[in-house]
Design an enzyme around this catalytic site. Structure first.
Site, PDB file in Angstrom:
ATOM      1  N   HIS A  33       0.892  -1.168   0.000  1.00  0.00           N
ATOM      2  CA  HIS A  33       0.000   0.000   0.000  1.00  0.00           C
ATOM      3  C   HIS A  33       0.925   1.211   0.000  1.00  0.00           C
ATOM      4  CE1 HIS A  33      -2.212  -3.055   2.383  1.00  0.00           C
ATOM      5  NE2 HIS A  33      -3.310  -2.562   1.846  1.00  0.00           N
ATOM      6  N   ASP A  74       2.399   1.982   3.302  1.00  0.00           N
ATOM      7  CA  ASP A  74       3.320   0.999   3.910  1.00  0.00           C
ATOM      8  C   ASP A  74       4.767   1.407   3.664  1.00  0.00           C
ATOM      9  OD1 ASP A  74       1.102  -0.656   4.302  1.00  0.00           O
ATOM     10  OD2 ASP A  74       1.514  -1.851   2.507  1.00  0.00           O
TER      11      ASP A  74
END
Ligand code: XLS
Ligand code: NI
Ligand code: NI
Length: 439
Positions: A102, A105
């Protein structure tokens, strides 16, 4: 590859089923050639950045337990880069050809959207260099539209158009970044695209908005020349009480209703299937039946718990059944097996991260080999085929070809009388499956 963050752990070798080395593969031999492709190419294993490198073992009752040495430092960008260095060392040592992330992240969210984008650009540059040097590729990218409190009422399904706009900006950027890194797919998992209560929800409008959002994503991807496959990852609930992409079947209905089905396939997660009251195998078959099997989020739930425990799956029986369906459907195409799985809270050592992935990869590789044997011997397929053989001839064939109606069928029923019963042979088939699993 420089060994810096996992100094005591070498590249995980394949040593075969007889080894007693817990840091070796027993079934996943990345270089083994099967049908002209290496096992590495067949399996397309991927590491989930959020679990492997952002997971700290926190749960609703307590904070994280996992402290990684590379997480120290004040400057978030420096830490993010060092974390990524560790991640790429891990990807290579575990012999995984892909990873997934993501946006948030890999890079910290900033105080403004501009700052977040700037952070992301800095880390993407770093990722690009690592990918080039290691050969590790991006299986898919996605945007976190569920972590930040602004998305508490949903992102594309938020009642506030301002939130919709913010989410759109975030996905726009995530698509650009995924393209820059050569991502082969782009995933939508709508963790907050659902509702907590219908008392405050206009369900129809929310679904319309979600579809509009996805059309915009498809259009934007086209405009920038991103050719990766779009994937929807269904999940029935958690964090929302009811998620709109409940399971594959409701996903198909949604995509067809809004004329999005041409652009999407499914990313099927084992634990999401079981949360929806299905088996993993069921979800794969439903997607495969309409040619929409895209990719797999490889994990497992716990039969006693009603949430997404994201465990590493070592259940060879479950995976063999899944593999039979996947191979029969012609494989995953641009998809792969992404370990959307996390360490248990007390599994705090770096070696645990290796044991976990070794176990998952070995179980999948073994299942792949068993499934190939099942399909090559053809007993299962033959059984199923013969079970439906009455549709291969005569009026059965006419039914499938839509050449016959109720009137003709009534005549046949009068003439033939009562159909002869025939056994479904479930126990025989379960025993047959066991001969492949246990000899
Ligand atoms: C959560 C989901 C998530 C997706 C990516 O349950 O599995 O991790 O895979 O957003
Ligand atoms: Ni997932
Ligand atoms: Ni999940």
């Amino acid at each position: 590859m420089k060994s810096r963050h996992f100094k005591d752990i070498p590249e995980i070798p394949y040593e075969g089923p007889g080894t007693d080395n817990p840091l070796a593969f027993r079934h996943y031999n990345p270089d083994e050639v099967i049908d002209g492709k290496t096992l590495k190419e067949h399996m397309r294993f991927s590491i989930a950045y959020w679990h492997a490198f952002r997971g700290v073992g926190a749960d609703p009752f307590g904070p994280g337990t996992i402290n990684r040495p590379w997480e120290k430092g004040r400057d978030q960008i420096t830490v993010a880069k060092r974390r990524m260095d560790a991640a790429f060392e891990f990807f290579q040592k575990i012999q995984a050809p892909f990873y997934c992330f993501h946006d948030r992240d890999i890079a910290p969210e900033g105080a403004t959207l501009r700052e977040s984008n700037k952070n992301l650009d800095a880390i993407v540059k770093h990722a690009r260099a690592h990918q080039k040097e290691s050969g590790v590729k991006l299986l898919w990218g996605t945007a976190s539209l569920f972590t930040n409190p602004r998305y508490m009422n949903g992102a594309a399904t938020s009642p506030d158009a301002h939130v919709f706009a913010y989410a759109a900006a975030q996905v726009k950027k995530a698509l650009e970044v995924t393209k820059t890194l050569g991502g082969e797919n782009y995933v939508f998992w709508g963790g907050r695209e659902g509702y907590e209560t219908l008392l405050n929800t206009d369900l129809k409008r929310e679904q319309d908005h979600l579809a509009a959002f996805m059309h915009m994503a498809v259009d934007y991807a086209k405009s920038i020349g991103f050719t990766g496959q779009f994937l929807i990852e269904p999940k029935p609930k958690e964090p929302t009480k009811h998620q709109y992409d409940f399971d594959v079947a409701s996903g198909i209905a949604f995509l067809r209703t809004y004329k999005l089905d041409r652009h999407f396939k499914f990313n099927i997660e084992t634990n999401h299937a079981t949360l929806a009251g299905h088996t993993f195998n069921h979800e794969i078959e439903v997607a495969a039946a309409v040619g929409m099997l895209g990719s797999i989020d490889a994990n497992a739930g716990d039969t006693l718990l009603g949430w997404d425990t994201d465990q590493f799956n070592t259940d060879v029986r479950e995976l063999t059944l899944a593999m039979v369906s996947i191979l029969r459907a012609g494989g995953l195409g641009s998809g792969g097996f992404n370990f959307d799985a996390k360490l248990r809270r007390p599994s705090i050592d770096l070696t645990d991260l290796f044991y976990a992935h070794i176990g998952g990869m070995d179980a999948y590789a073994l299942a792949f080999k068993i499934a190939r044997r099942i399909l090559a011997e053809g007993k299962l397929n033959e059984f199923v085929k013969s079970r439906y053989s009455s549709y291969d001839v005569g009026f059965g064939r006419d039914i499938e070809k839509k050449k016959i109606g109720f009137k003709e069928l009534e005549k046949i029923a009068f003439k033939l009388g009562e159909p002869a019963p025939s056994s479904g042979r479930q126990e025989y088939l379960e025993n047959l499956l066991n001969t492949y699993l246990h000899g």
